[in-house]
Design a protein around this motif. Structure first.
Motif, PDB file in Angstrom:
ATOM      1  N   LEU A  18      53.787 -51.082  17.590  1.00 30.56           N
ATOM      2  CA  LEU A  18      53.430 -51.907  18.743  1.00 30.56           C
ATOM      3  C   LEU A  18      53.207 -53.357  18.351  1.00 30.56           C
ATOM      4  O   LEU A  18      53.446 -54.275  19.150  1.00 30.56           O
ATOM      5  N   ARG A  19      52.759 -53.582  17.127  1.00 29.10           N
ATOM      6  CA  ARG A  19      52.478 -54.953  16.667  1.00 29.10           C
ATOM      7  C   ARG A  19      53.341 -55.357  15.483  1.00 29.10           C
ATOM      8  O   ARG A  19      53.226 -56.476  14.998  1.00 29.10           O
ATOM      9  N   GLY A  20      54.193 -54.461  15.011  1.00 29.93           N
ATOM     10  CA  GLY A  20      55.046 -54.764  13.871  1.00 29.93           C
ATOM     11  C   GLY A  20      56.484 -54.976  14.291  1.00 29.93           C
ATOM     12  O   GLY A  20      56.802 -55.103  15.484  1.00 29.93           O
ATOM     13  N   ALA A  21      57.377 -55.006  13.302  1.00 33.03           N
ATOM     14  CA  ALA A  21      58.806 -55.151  13.583  1.00 33.03           C
ATOM     15  C   ALA A  21      59.301 -53.920  14.322  1.00 33.03           C
ATOM     16  O   ALA A  21      59.132 -52.801  13.859  1.00 33.03           O
ATOM     17  N   ALA A  22      59.927 -54.121  15.483  1.00 33.76           N
ATOM     18  CA  ALA A  22      60.276 -52.974  16.326  1.00 33.76           C
ATOM     19  C   ALA A  22      61.676 -53.098  16.915  1.00 33.76           C
ATOM     20  O   ALA A  22      61.959 -52.533  17.969  1.00 33.76           O
ATOM     21  N   ARG A  23      62.568 -53.784  16.263  1.00 32.53           N
ATOM     22  CA  ARG A  23      63.910 -54.017  16.798  1.00 32.53           C
ATOM     23  C   ARG A  23      64.665 -52.717  17.088  1.00 32.53           C
ATOM     24  O   ARG A  23      65.414 -52.630  18.062  1.00 32.53           O
ATOM     25  N   MET A  24      64.469 -51.690  16.264  1.00 34.10           N
ATOM     26  CA  MET A  24      65.211 -50.441  16.398  1.00 34.10           C
ATOM     27  C   MET A  24      64.436 -49.386  17.180  1.00 34.10           C
ATOM     28  O   MET A  24      64.686 -48.199  17.017  1.00 34.10           O
ATOM     29  N   HIS A  25      63.531 -49.798  18.045  1.00 33.17           N
ATOM     30  CA  HIS A  25      62.679 -48.847  18.731  1.00 33.17           C
ATOM     31  C   HIS A  25      63.055 -48.671  20.204  1.00 33.17           C
ATOM     32  O   HIS A  25      63.965 -49.323  20.711  1.00 33.17           O
ATOM     33  N   ALA A  26      62.345 -47.769  20.860  1.00 31.12           N
ATOM     34  CA  ALA A  26      62.700 -47.337  22.210  1.00 31.12           C
ATOM     35  C   ALA A  26      62.051 -48.205  23.284  1.00 31.12           C
ATOM     36  O   ALA A  26      60.974 -48.772  23.086  1.00 31.12           O
ATOM     37  N   ILE A  27      62.708 -48.250  24.447  1.00 27.71           N
ATOM     38  CA  ILE A  27      62.150 -48.926  25.623  1.00 27.71           C
ATOM     39  C   ILE A  27      62.030 -47.976  26.815  1.00 27.71           C
ATOM     40  O   ILE A  27      61.383 -48.314  27.802  1.00 27.71           O
ATOM     41  N   LEU A  28      62.640 -46.800  26.746  1.00 26.77           N
ATOM     42  CA  LEU A  28      62.570 -45.812  27.815  1.00 26.77           C
ATOM     43  C   LEU A  28      61.853 -44.566  27.298  1.00 26.77           C
ATOM     44  O   LEU A  28      62.173 -44.061  26.217  1.00 26.77           O
ATOM     45  N   GLY A  29      60.885 -44.094  28.061  1.00 22.74           N
ATOM     46  CA  GLY A  29      60.078 -42.968  27.612  1.00 22.74           C
ATOM     47  C   GLY A  29      59.014 -43.363  26.612  1.00 22.74           C
ATOM     48  O   GLY A  29      58.280 -42.508  26.110  1.00 22.74           O
ATOM     49  N   ALA A  30      58.908 -44.638  26.302  1.00 27.57           N
ATOM     50  CA  ALA A  30      57.931 -45.133  25.334  1.00 27.57           C
ATOM     51  C   ALA A  30      56.610 -45.446  26.035  1.00 27.57           C
ATOM     52  O   ALA A  30      56.543 -45.563  27.254  1.00 27.57           O
ATOM     53  N   SER A  31      55.557 -45.585  25.218  1.00 24.90           N
ATOM     54  CA  SER A  31      54.237 -45.909  25.752  1.00 24.90           C
ATOM     55  C   SER A  31      53.404 -46.533  24.644  1.00 24.90           C
ATOM     56  O   SER A  31      53.882 -46.723  23.518  1.00 24.90           O
ATOM     57  N   GLU A  32      52.146 -46.844  24.954  1.00 22.95           N
ATOM     58  CA  GLU A  32      51.260 -47.408  23.945  1.00 22.95           C
ATOM     59  C   GLU A  32      50.971 -46.420  22.820  1.00 22.95           C
ATOM     60  O   GLU A  32      50.442 -46.796  21.778  1.00 22.95           O
ATOM     61  N   HIS A  33      51.368 -45.161  23.018  1.00 20.79           N
ATOM     62  CA  HIS A  33      51.136 -44.152  21.983  1.00 20.79           C
ATOM     63  C   HIS A  33      52.290 -44.068  20.989  1.00 20.79           C
ATOM     64  O   HIS A  33      52.090 -43.656  19.843  1.00 20.79           O
ATOM     65  N   CYS A  34      53.513 -44.431  21.419  1.00 22.93           N
ATOM     66  CA  CYS A  34      54.677 -44.264  20.535  1.00 22.93           C
ATOM     67  C   CYS A  34      55.895 -44.952  21.130  1.00 22.93           C
ATOM     68  O   CYS A  34      56.177 -44.801  22.332  1.00 22.93           O
ATOM     69  N   VAL A  35      56.610 -45.697  20.302  1.00 21.10           N
ATOM     70  CA  VAL A  35      57.876 -46.307  20.709  1.00 21.10           C
ATOM     71  C   VAL A  35      59.007 -45.871  19.782  1.00 21.10           C
ATOM     72  O   VAL A  35      60.044 -46.528  19.688  1.00 21.10           O
ATOM     73  N   ALA A  36      58.831 -44.746  19.091  1.00 20.60           N
ATOM     74  CA  ALA A  36      59.845 -44.267  18.151  1.00 20.60           C
ATOM     75  C   ALA A  36      61.103 -43.837  18.893  1.00 20.60           C
ATOM     76  O   ALA A  36      61.045 -43.208  19.953  1.00 20.60           O
ATOM     77  N   LEU A  37      62.244 -44.150  18.325  1.00 22.75           N
ATOM     78  CA  LEU A  37      63.546 -43.924  18.944  1.00 22.75           C
ATOM     79  C   LEU A  37      64.147 -42.596  18.499  1.00 22.75           C
ATOM     80  O   LEU A  37      64.043 -42.215  17.334  1.00 22.75           O
ATOM     81  N   HIS A  38      64.784 -41.882  19.424  1.00 18.14           N
ATOM     82  CA  HIS A  38      65.604 -40.734  19.041  1.00 18.14           C
ATOM     83  C   HIS A  38      66.982 -41.253  18.649  1.00 18.14           C
ATOM     84  O   HIS A  38      67.668 -41.877  19.444  1.00 18.14           O
ATOM     85  N   ALA A  39      67.392 -40.973  17.416  1.00 16.18           N
ATOM     86  CA  ALA A  39      68.538 -41.680  16.843  1.00 16.18           C
ATOM     87  C   ALA A  39      69.867 -40.962  16.997  1.00 16.18           C
ATOM     88  O   ALA A  39      70.906 -41.515  16.624  1.00 16.18           O
ATOM     89  N   SER A  40      69.911 -39.751  17.526  1.00 18.49           N
ATOM     90  CA  SER A  40      71.161 -39.000  17.573  1.00 18.49           C
ATOM     91  C   SER A  40      72.179 -39.647  18.503  1.00 18.49           C
ATOM     92  O   SER A  40      71.874 -39.996  19.643  1.00 18.49           O
ATOM     93  N   ASP A  41      73.409 -39.815  18.002  1.00 17.43           N
ATOM     94  CA  ASP A  41      74.526 -40.206  18.867  1.00 17.43           C
ATOM     95  C   ASP A  41      75.053 -38.989  19.622  1.00 17.43           C
ATOM     96  O   ASP A  41      75.303 -39.047  20.824  1.00 17.43           O
ATOM     97  N   MET A  42      75.246 -37.896  18.915  1.00 18.22           N
ATOM     98  CA  MET A  42      75.840 -36.694  19.504  1.00 18.22           C
ATOM     99  C   MET A  42      75.065 -36.181  20.698  1.00 18.22           C
ATOM    100  O   MET A  42      75.645 -35.699  21.684  1.00 18.22           O
ATOM    101  N   ALA A  43      73.739 -36.266  20.647  1.00 19.60           N
ATOM    102  CA  ALA A  43      72.916 -35.715  21.727  1.00 19.60           C
ATOM    103  C   ALA A  43      73.097 -36.479  23.032  1.00 19.60           C
ATOM    104  O   ALA A  43      72.805 -35.931  24.105  1.00 19.60           O
ATOM    105  N   VAL A  44      73.575 -37.710  22.984  1.00 21.18           N
ATOM    106  CA  VAL A  44      73.702 -38.517  24.205  1.00 21.18           C
ATOM    107  C   VAL A  44      74.776 -37.937  25.130  1.00 21.18           C
ATOM    108  O   VAL A  44      74.490 -37.640  26.304  1.00 21.18           O
ATOM    109  N   PRO A  45      76.026 -37.744  24.685  1.00 26.85           N
ATOM    110  CA  PRO A  45      76.971 -37.079  25.585  1.00 26.85           C
ATOM    111  C   PRO A  45      76.599 -35.636  25.892  1.00 26.85           C
ATOM    112  O   PRO A  45      76.919 -35.133  26.974  1.00 26.85           O
ATOM    113  N   LEU A  46      75.899 -34.954  24.986  1.00 27.78           N
ATOM    114  CA  LEU A  46      75.518 -33.572  25.261  1.00 27.78           C
ATOM    115  C   LEU A  46      74.533 -33.475  26.420  1.00 27.78           C
ATOM    116  O   LEU A  46      74.616 -32.556  27.239  1.00 27.78           O
ATOM    117  N   VAL A  47      73.577 -34.412  26.519  1.00 26.77           N
ATOM    118  CA  VAL A  47      72.676 -34.357  27.678  1.00 26.77           C
ATOM    119  C   VAL A  47      73.426 -34.732  28.949  1.00 26.77           C
ATOM    120  O   VAL A  47      73.138 -34.196  30.032  1.00 26.77           O
TER     121      VAL A  47
END
Length: 329
Positions: free
Chosen positions: A141-170
Motif C-alpha cells: 500500500l505504501r511501497g512500490a506497487a506497479r505490478m499490483h491489482a486494482i480490481l478486487g483489491a482493498s486496504e488488506h491486499c493488492v496482490a495480483l493473480h499472475a496467471s495468463d491461462m486463467a484469464v480466457p478460462l474464466v
C-alpha cells in the motif's frame, strides 16, 4: 530451503489421504512456482507428495467440451489441435504465459494455483503481508506497487493473480474438478477463486488435501472470433501489466455473444460480465467497445503505483475487442 520429506504417490486416493491427514504436507507437480517459494522461505512444507506419476494427464474431447487433466503441461495444451482451432485465445495466453522451458514443466492444475508475484509476499523479511500472515498489514500500500491489482483489491491486499491461462478460462466458464477424502466435486472457475477481503491468505475454495484432477473447457462456436492481448514492459518473458481475453460472435454488424475477462489487474482472474452486457446485441463499434471498457473497470482500488492501470486496462480491452471484431471503427 529447509529439509522436508519427499514421498512419491502411487495412486490418487493415497495422495489425497496423505495430504489431508497432514497439515504440513503439500502436493508437488511441475514445481515451477512452488520450488522458488520454498527456496525463498515463503513456503515451508514438512512433506512433499509428488503426484507427477498419477494418471491425471491427457486431453479428451467430449462434444463441445475439452477435459484437460490437471497434470497436462501448458505446452501440451497449447499444441493440441482442437485448442488451436476452437480456442485460439487460450492458446495465445498459454504461449505468452511462460518460456518454452517452463511450459514443458508447468501443469494446468499448478498454473491455476500459482501464487502471486507480489514482491512483498515473496520476501519473508518483509513483516507486513496479510497473505503470508493475516493481520500483519500490506506493505504494498505504501511501497512500490506497479505490478499490483486494482480490481478486487482493498486496504488488506493488492496482490495480483499472475496467471495468463486463467484469464480466457474464466471467460469460457471452465469447470474445475476436485478430489477430496469425501469424494469428488466440481466448481466453476468463476467461483473457484476468492477476492482477498479481510482474509487474503485464503485464495480459493480448496480444502486442505483436495486435489485438482481435471478442468472442463467449453469450446467456442466455430464462427466465434477471439484474441488474448497482453501488455507488458518488455516483449518476452514478462508478466502482464494488463491483459484482455475476448471472444465475440457477430451477426451481421451486431454482437450476438461476448465473453470478456481481464488479467494483470485483478486479485483473481477477472471476469467482466458488465462489459459483456454492454456488448451483447450492440453494434461492433468503437463507441460500444469504449462503453464496455468503462463498465469492465468499475470501482478500481488504486495506490500511488497502480493508478495508471485504470486507463491502460480500458485501452487494452478496447484494442482486444477491435481485434476480435476485425478492426471495427
Amino acid at each position: 530451503m529447509r529439509e522436508f520429506e519427499y514421498v512419491r504417490a502411487g495412486e490418487v486416493d493415497q495422495a489425497v489421504a496423505t495430504v489431508t491427514a497432514d497439515p504440513a504436507a503439500s502436493y508437488l507437480a511441475g514445481g515451477t512456482t512452488q520450488i522458488d517459494l520454498m527456496k525463498d522461505g515463503v513456503l515451508e512444507p514438512d512433506r512433499l507428495i509428488d503426484i507427477t506419476r498419477l494418471p491425471l494427464g491427457g486431453i479428451h474431447r467430449d462434444g463441445d467440451v475439452l477435459r484437460v487433466g490437471a497434470l497436462t503441461t501448458m505446452e501440451e495444451l497449447a499444441a493440441d489441435p482442437t485448442v488451436a482451432e476452437r480456442l485460439p485465445f487460450l492458446r495465445e495466453a498459454l504461449l505468452l504465459g511462460a518460456s518454452v522451458q517452463l511450459r514443458n514443466m508447468a501443469t494446468i492444475g499448478g498454473n491455476l494455483l500459482q501464487r502471486t508475484r507480489c514482491r512483498y509476499f515473496r520476501d519473508p523479511t518483509v513483516p507486513a503481508c496479510n497473505k503470508r500472515r493475516r493481520g500483519s498489514g500490506c506493505a504494498a500500500l505504501r511501497g512500490a506497487a506497479r505490478m499490483h491489482a486494482i480490481l478486487g483489491a482493498s486496504e488488506h491486499c493488492v496482490a495480483l493473480h499472475a496467471s495468463d491461462m486463467a484469464v480466457p478460462l474464466v471467460a469460457l466458464d471452465a469447470v474445475v474438478h476436485l478430489r477430496g477424502t469425501g469424494g469428488e466435486r466440481s466448481v466453476p472457475l468463476t467461483g473457484f477463486y476468492r477476492v482477498p477481503g479481510d482474509t487474503p491468505d485464503v485464495e480459493n475454495v480448496l480444502a486442505h488435501g483436495e486435489l485438482i484432477t481435471s478442468v472442463d473447457v467449453p469450446l467456442l462456436a466455430p464462427d466465434a472470433r477471439s484474441t488474448y492481448l497482453k501488455i507488458r514492459d518488455r516483449v518476452s518473458y514478462e508478466f502482464a501489466l494488463t491483459s484482455a481475453a475476448v471472444a465475440l460472435r457477430l451477426d451481421g454488424g451486431l454482437i450476438g455473444e461476448a465473453r470478456v475477462a481481464l488479467g494483470g489487474v485483478g486479485t483473481i482472474p477477472w471476469r467482466a460480465p458488465e462489459a459483456e452486457r454492454v456488448l451483447r446485441g450492440a453494434p461492433a463499434s468503437l463507441e460500444v467497445f469504449t462503453a464496455a471498457a468503462e463498465a469492465a473497470v468499475w470501482d478500481p482500488f488504486t495506490v500511488e503505483g497502480t493508478a495508471f492501470k485504470v486507463e491502460l486496462a480500458k485501452r487494452t480491452l478496447v484494442r482486444a475487442l477491435r481485434t476480435a471484431a476485425g478492426g471495427a471503427r
